[in-house]
Design an enzyme around this catalytic site. Structure first.
Site, mmCIF file in Angstrom:
data_model
loop_
_atom_site.group_PDB
_atom_site.id
_atom_site.type_symbol
_atom_site.label_atom_id
_atom_site.label_comp_id
_atom_site.label_asym_id
_atom_site.label_seq_id
_atom_site.Cartn_x
_atom_site.Cartn_y
_atom_site.Cartn_z
ATOM 1 N N GLU A 58 0.794 -1.233 0.000
ATOM 2 C CA GLU A 58 0.000 0.000 0.000
ATOM 3 C C GLU A 58 0.827 1.285 0.000
ATOM 4 O OE1 GLU A 58 -2.994 -0.069 3.045
ATOM 5 O OE2 GLU A 58 -3.960 -1.853 2.246
ATOM 6 N N GLU B 290 -5.221 -8.747 1.056
ATOM 7 C CA GLU B 290 -5.933 -8.380 2.286
ATOM 8 C C GLU B 290 -7.396 -8.173 1.971
ATOM 9 O OE1 GLU B 290 -4.460 -5.034 4.601
ATOM 10 O OE2 GLU B 290 -2.378 -5.621 4.228
HETATM 11 C C1 FCB Z 1 -4.499 -2.050 5.492
HETATM 12 C C2 FCB Z 1 -3.136 -2.376 6.035
HETATM 13 C C3 FCB Z 1 -3.128 -3.403 7.128
HETATM 14 C C4 FCB Z 1 -4.310 -3.260 8.058
HETATM 15 C C5 FCB Z 1 -5.596 -3.150 7.278
HETATM 16 C C6 FCB Z 1 -6.821 -3.031 8.144
HETATM 17 O O1 FCB Z 1 -4.489 -0.763 4.969
HETATM 18 O O2 FCB Z 1 -2.296 -2.828 5.012
HETATM 19 O O3 FCB Z 1 -1.906 -3.321 7.804
HETATM 20 O O4 FCB Z 1 -4.109 -2.220 8.923
HETATM 21 O O5 FCB Z 1 -5.531 -2.042 6.421
#
Ligand code: FCB
Length: 466
Positions: free
Chosen positions: A184, A374
């Site tokens: 990110e 994620e």
């Molecule tokens: C993302 C991050 C991760 C976590 C999630 C909820 O932006 O990569 O570390 O905090 O959000």
């Protein structure tokens, strides 16, 4: 023969027509994700030096209730138990990040063998349990010494990152196939250097655009170094959000889409910045930091695009509205409140957004495989006896997996799903107040309790579907 065919058909039909049942493609990768600063603890052990998150979390007012990652889930000491837990859930893959300041305490030069040793043991433990390690090299914990030298706003940090990538690959490359450079970069650049909500807490739009470019350059240089060293699969993970413009217009959605999504997708996957993003960056400090050859360096062939999806973004036109702090250039854009249900973060719950996003990515950037690195949700979980009945999380994950499946059916080259997160952990500026884990962590005792969602996910993994 007729009978046999009928039998086979009946069997197939039974698995696929159970109401709502869905099977994922063979070889689909199921796993869970974490990040170093959020779970490891042991902040000052075995030669680890401070990262920007140590400094930031210790400065008053930055993190809820002054929480820090000093202890976190104590995973540094409990990693073997945590791997056993993953094996018990049947996970095939585990995405973790390497803490740069453990491996190279000042970010450059001296390598700390003890720090590398931790990841060496972790990888061995994972492999001994049949779990494939997915390494992320940068999940936001820049060595403080590099921030003191300018951080990501300084060009040199990109080169230091490539050196560090080569060092980690040198130690783990014989056992780790899949290497993600960055997690990110939008968050690292624009929450870190523009809105100041994240480490290092700077509020300087020009520095944020420079940081974004240097993160991309670091990705490209690291990808090149990893490839030269023989890395099998190289990935970049982005936080991506489909835009929904609620007033029927398009131009405000396009502005935010450029800043959040295309600013990173286009250079990495096409070798060029979008014109609308360049125009905004030019108004915030100019483009002098983008040098000849940079886009070629950034545009390395990669194997996987890691997709972190949490929610769509709702916007509308609002002339006179000032730019939102993490979106310099978004003057005249209103970020609308989510129309429906939200998680404990206040984030909209919108599984359809995931399908839209995956289908768009495979249409606009067809040459790269996709993996969800994620997806998940925070809810106000309660430990009751030995259980956490997190039906809301089960529903969230179920909905998003259905959306992922629909995207595959529509042609998206989606190869895996890594739930965020394995464990409740340090949720950045929210500290330990937001629980994203499928496994509950009692921070007083460090006891781990698989939530109902973990048990449900174990069955999903076992069935390769829903
Ligand atoms: C993302 C991050 C991760 C976590 C999630 C909820 O932006 O990569 O570390 O905090 O959000």
């Amino acid at each position: 023969m007729t009978t046999e065919t009928t039998t086979t058909e009946t069997t197939t039909t039974e698995t696929t027509t159970t109401p709502g049942a869905l099977v994922f493609p063979d070889g689909f990768v199921w796993g869970a994700a974490t990040a170093a600063y959020q779970i490891e603890g042991a902040a000052a052990e075995d030669g680890r030096a401070p990262s920007i998150w140590d400094t930031f979390s210790k400065a008053p007012g930055n993190v809820a209730d002054g929480h820090t990652g000093d202890v976190a889930c104590d995973h540094y000491h409990r990693y073997a138990d945590d791997v056993r837990l993953m094996a018990g859930l049947g996970l095939a893959a585990y995405r973790f990040s390497v803490a740069w300041p453990r491996v190279m305490p000042t970010g450059a030069g001296t390598v700390n063998a003890a720090g590398l040793g931790f990841y060496d043991r972790l990888v061995d433990e994972l492999l001994a349990h049949g779990i494939t390690p997915y390494v992320t090299l940068y999940h936001w914990d820049l060595p403080q010494a590099l921030e003191d030298a300018g951080g990501w706003a300084a060009r040199d940090t990109a080169a230091r990152f490539a050196d560090y990538a080569a060092v980690v690959h040198g130690r783990l490359g014989d056992r780790v196939r899949t290497w993600t450079t960055l997690n990110e970069p939008w968050v690292a650049a624009f929450l870190g250097y523009c809105s100041g909500e994240h480490a290092p807490g700077r509020r300087d739009p020009a520095a944020a655009f420079r940081a974004a470019h240097h993160l991309l350059l670091g990705h490209g240089l690291a990808a090149r170094a990893l490839r030269a060293a023989g890395a099998a699969e190289i990935a970049l993970t982005l936080n991506l959000s489909p835009m929904i413009q609620t007033d029927g217009g398009e131009s405000e959605a396009k502005v935010v889409d450029g800043l959040l999504n295309r600013q990173f997708l286009d250079p990495a996957l096409r070798g060029s910045y979008p014109e609308d993003v360049l125009e905004i960056a030019a108004r915030h400090g100019g483009l002098g930091h983008i040098r000849d050859g940079d886009l070629e360096a950034i545009h390395q062939p990669i194997d996987l695009l890691g997709v972190n999806y949490y929610n769509p973004t709702f916007v509308s036109a609002a002339p006179g509205e000032p730019a939102a702090p993490p979106f310099p250039g978004s003057e005249g854009v209103r970020f609308d409140p989510p129309p429906g249900a939200t998680t404990a973060m206040g984030w909209p719950i919108d599984p359809a957004g995931l399908e839209t996003l995956l289908v768009r990515l495979s249409r606009d950037y067809p040459d790269v495989g996709l993996i969800i690195t994620e997806n998940g949700a925070a809810f106000d979980d309660r430990l009751t006896g030995d259980a956490v009945h997190d039906d809301d999380r089960v529903a969230f994950l179920d909905g998003h997996l259905r959306a992922a499946h629909a995207a595959i059916a529509a042609g998206a080259d989606l190869r895996g799903y890594l739930v965020w997160s394995l464990l409740d952990n340090f949720e950045w500026a929210y500290g330990y107040h937001k629980r994203f884990g499928i496994v509950y962590v009692d921070y007083e005792t460090q006891r781990r309790v698989p939530k109902d969602s973990a048990l449900w996910y174990r069955d999903v993994v076992r069935r390769n579907g829903l």
